[in-house]
Enzyme design. Structure first.
Site, PDB file in Angstrom:
ATOM      1  N   TYR A 496       0.838  -1.200   0.000  1.00 41.87           N
ATOM      2  CA  TYR A 496       0.000   0.000   0.000  1.00 41.87           C
ATOM      3  C   TYR A 496       0.876   1.255   0.000  1.00 41.87           C
ATOM      4  CZ  TYR A 496      -3.849   3.165   0.914  1.00 41.87           C
ATOM      5  OH  TYR A 496      -4.763   4.191   0.806  1.00 41.87           O
ATOM      6  N   SER A 576      -6.282   0.782  -4.592  1.00 39.97           N
ATOM      7  CA  SER A 576      -6.417   2.204  -4.323  1.00 39.97           C
ATOM      8  C   SER A 576      -5.037   2.869  -4.423  1.00 39.97           C
ATOM      9  CB  SER A 576      -7.072   2.419  -2.955  1.00 39.97           C
ATOM     10  OG  SER A 576      -7.519   3.735  -2.802  1.00 39.97           O
ATOM     11  N   ASP A 660     -17.452   3.128  -8.315  1.00 36.26           N
ATOM     12  CA  ASP A 660     -16.377   3.600  -7.447  1.00 36.26           C
ATOM     13  C   ASP A 660     -16.307   5.121  -7.553  1.00 36.26           C
ATOM     14  OD1 ASP A 660     -14.131   4.158  -5.990  1.00 36.26           O
ATOM     15  OD2 ASP A 660     -12.866   2.656  -6.968  1.00 36.26           O
ATOM     16  N   HIS A 695     -15.727   1.065  -4.358  1.00 40.32           N
ATOM     17  CA  HIS A 695     -14.308   1.013  -4.033  1.00 40.32           C
ATOM     18  C   HIS A 695     -13.939  -0.249  -3.252  1.00 40.32           C
ATOM     19  CE1 HIS A 695     -10.486   3.037  -4.081  1.00 40.32           C
ATOM     20  NE2 HIS A 695     -10.346   2.956  -2.768  1.00 40.32           N
TER      21      HIS A 695
END
Length: 725
Positions: A496, A576, A660, A695
């Site tokens: 991430y 993301s 999203d 999302h």
């Protein structure tokens, strides 16, 4: 009872390809999956033609073409036709994988176990969340005393296809009323319903246009909530930049709801939230323009003339209200404390100059919660949990004995609770819930999930490796105990690296099945996250963002060097901001891995801030208009703008969803179009687009299983596997 209130805050040219081949001789892995050097696709891929236009933007004198700008229009028939054509290609491709149904069956079997949330008291009832296994959503139950549990709310009945989910539930102080939020199709937009908790009958009309909002009661009279004005254009992509806090009195029209904060130019912020303390005394309001840093205000609701009092009037720190102790406020803050501290201050003079430490900053990152009249301090030690219990005056009472090395969460409850509940998990341990006696510190197992996954057959080890600039990075690697480190193991590297988000060990059914199939699951705690406090976050933002990519690349190289896997058996995955990570790394180092799986990614770094609330991410990213230096830096790593003609990129399956409105699907659409138009190798460049999904939050179990089956099947197939046992 609650944690601190912080800002709420995840193609063009026809081209042909064939699947990846494996240069190794045919062999069978530990899981029985066979690889073949002669594996070929039944037919070559013909990518849908994607129209190019002549859109050009100019930044500091430099022209940047954006030929697929038209794909940003989520309401156009042409975009809808493109989505349909791309999905048809992708699902035809996935349909050729012989073991795809087998993987889905394994996932469904593994998912089919009871999950139970910790109980909580509201009025005369004990409530809890439960899923019997394959239900699309958890059901809210309640019971009185030893009576039979009954269904209170069943989100599985909100919509026929299961795509409307429960997105929040809050009870009035006496438990007689409840307000709950729903999300349709995974959108961040919410609808709030208020009901009589006893009869479940509705009270008034639903509240609409709610977004990035909590639900907080003022006695039994009404609720505070946050919303944006309804967009004039697309609700899924149009910029939203003025958030407002409202108060809704029961049995009145939403049109008459007064704005409590955010209705003027002086109070204009992108993110505004409000919460009433458990005793009903104070309303705390946070206001922010980015995802890092917030202002904090309080209002004494019991004063004759309540006034807004500034606690922190700048956005240079993250400061939230944990609770109050009479006239005193207890604040968690990283102001002058990068790893956080808990301070106490009188509400009448709340300026930072008057703050007194209750729990001082330590070497590890602190997060606090409250319950049963105590404070619980959770620390991250190399991304795993340590928890201490404190009295309300800051005196340390004990360290809580946790059941193992992993992630512990919860430790919250009402002041009069006689038990506190917490959860524990790690990458190879399904979540369990424990009840804690706050007086003795003794913990007992309350609920343990009964799964087919046996943690005793797996190992989860933490290693440390060195990144490009010499920084020491931790990584947890999980796999079956009988796995041989011979460089041949299919490996999923997940990352991430942003927004102060910490990746702590947690159990995933998808990852359990991956490991059961003989795979390795590796998670590095790269910079940009919050694992080591503010400094770790700062080291991965704006013009330091390349550190994040370098850390991830170094993790992949470590796994290869240490014979866990090879480049031909490595997949990169992230969602993301993690989708940005995968997109940037695959374009910088296309040789690094065999498979790339960017999910709901931020992939157009020059325009991300023009959609929905994306401008709030500028603290981490900067913007292309900010300065020529920032533009050049963003343009230098933006995945969309760094796809090169004729390069053999990894086998890529981009995943996104049509609803999203956090990271709009146009990012993924344009990246897919760019990859397909410039494709220069044998690896497939595909995009999988879920319909009536967002999302990720609130996605029904059936849709999660379908997506996971496709991701794992695509990954193994492109690593050369032909079949499973």
């Amino acid at each position: 009872m609650k944690k601190p209130l912080l800002t709420l805050i995840a193609a063009a040219v026809l081209s042909a390809c064939s699947p990846a081949t494996d240069n190794a001789t045919e062999h069978t892995t530990e899981s029985g999956a066979e690889t073949s050097a002669t594996q070929q696709q039944d037919q070559a891929l013909d990518y849908p033609q994607t129209r190019r236009d002549d859109t050009v933007d100019t930044y500091f004198g430099q022209d940047v073409a954006d030929p697929f700008r038209w794909l940003e229009d989520d309401r156009s028939d042409e975009t809808a036709a493109w989505v349909e054509a791309q999905n048809e290609l992708t699902f035809d491709y996935l349909g050729q994988i012989d073991f795809r149904d087998q993987v889905r069956e394994r996932l469904a079997d593994a998912w089919n176990y009871e999950r139970l949330g910790a109980p909580f008291e509201e009025g005369d009832y004990t409530y809890f969340y439960r899923n019997d296994g394959l239900q699309n959503h958890f059901v809210v139950y309640r019971q009185q005393g030893d009576g039979e549990p009954e269904v209170f709310l069943d989100p599985n009945e909100f919509s026929e296809d299961g795509t409307t989910s429960l997105a929040g539930l809050s009870f009035s102080p006496d438990g007689s009323l409840a307000a709950y939020a729903t999300s349709a199709g995974g959108s961040d937009w919410r609808t709030i319903y208020i009901i009589d908790a006893e009869t479940k009958e509705p009270i008034g009309e639903p509240l609409v246009d709610v977004k990035f909002s909590g639900i907080s009661w003022r006695e039994n009279d009404g609720i505070y909530y946050s919303k944006y004005d309804s967009p004039d254009g697309s609700r899924l992509s149009q910029l939203t930049d003025q958030h407002k806090l409202y108060y809704h009195e029961l049995n009145t029209s939403q049109a008459d709801d007064p704005v409590i904060f955010g209705g003027s130019d002086e109070q204009k912020h992108r993110y505004v939230g409000g919460r009433v303390t458990d005793d009903g005394r104070f309303l705390a309001i946070t206001a922010a323009n980015t995802t890092s840093g917030n202002k904090l205000f309080v209002m004494d609701l019991q004063a004759d003339e309540p006034e807004l009092v500034t606690v922190v009037g700048h956005e240079d720190s993250n400061t939230g209200l944990l609770t109050n102790d009479g006239d005193y406020l207890l604040l968690q803050t990283n102001l002058d404390a990068p790893n956080n501290r808990l301070v106490r201050v009188n509400a009448s003079e709340p300026d930072a100059a008057n703050w007194q430490d209750l729990i001082a900053e330590e070497d590890e990152v602190l997060s606090v919660s409250r319950g049963a009249g105590y404070i619980f301090a959770s620390y991250m030690v190399d991304a795993v949990s340590k928890v201490k219990q404190f009295a309300m005056d800051g005196e340390e009472i004990r360290e809580i004995d946790l059941p193992g090395v992993g992630s512990a969460g919860g430790f919250g409850g009402k002041d009069d609770a006689d038990k506190i509940y917490f959860s524990f998990t790690n990458y190879i341990t399904p979540p369990s819930t424990f009840s804690l006696d706050p007086e003795s510190g003794d913990a007992e197992l309350y609920f343990a999930a009964e799964t087919t996954f046996d943690p005793e057959n797996y190992v989860s080890e933490q290693v440390f490796y060195t990144s490009k600039d010499g920084t020491r990075i931790p990584m947890i690697i999980s796999y079956r105990k009988d796995l041989q480190r011979d460089g041949s193991n299919p490996t999923m590297l997940y990352g991430y690296g942003g927004f102060n988000v910490s990746l702590t060990p947690s159990f995933s059914v998808t990852n359990a099945v991956w490991m059961d199939l003989g795979g390795i699951y590796a998670v590095p705690n790269i910079r940009g996250g919050g694992e080591y406090g503010q400094a770790w976050h700062q080291a991965g933002i704006r013009t330091s963002k390349q550190n994040v990519f370098d850390d991830f690349i170094a993790a992949a190289e470590y796994l290869v060097e240490e014979d866990y896997t090879s480049a031909d058996k490595l997949a990169l995955r992230g969602g993301s901001n993690g989708g940005l990570l995968v997109g940037a790394v695959m374009t910088q180092r296309p040789d690094l891995a065999k498979v790339a799986l960017p999910a709901v990614g931020v992939l157009d770094m020059l325009r991300y801030h023009t959609f929905t609330a994306g401008a709030g991410w500028a603290y981490d990213y900067g913007t292309a208009e900010q300065s020529e230096e920032m533009f050049q830096y963003l343009h230098g790593y933006s995945p969309l703008h760094n796809v090169e003609e004729g390069v053999n990129y990894p086998a890529t399956m981009i995943t996104t969803a049509d609803h999203d409105d956090r990271v709009v699907p146009a990012h993924s659409f344009k990246f897919a179009a760019e990859l397909q138009s410039k494709d220069g190798g044998e690896n497939p460049q595909l995009i999988r687009i879920d319909v009536n999904a967002g999302h990720g939050a609130g996605m029904p179990t059936s849709m999660i299983i379908d997506q996971a089956a496709d991701v794992l099947s695509f990954t193994l197939y492109n690593m050369g596997y032909e079949k499973l046992d």
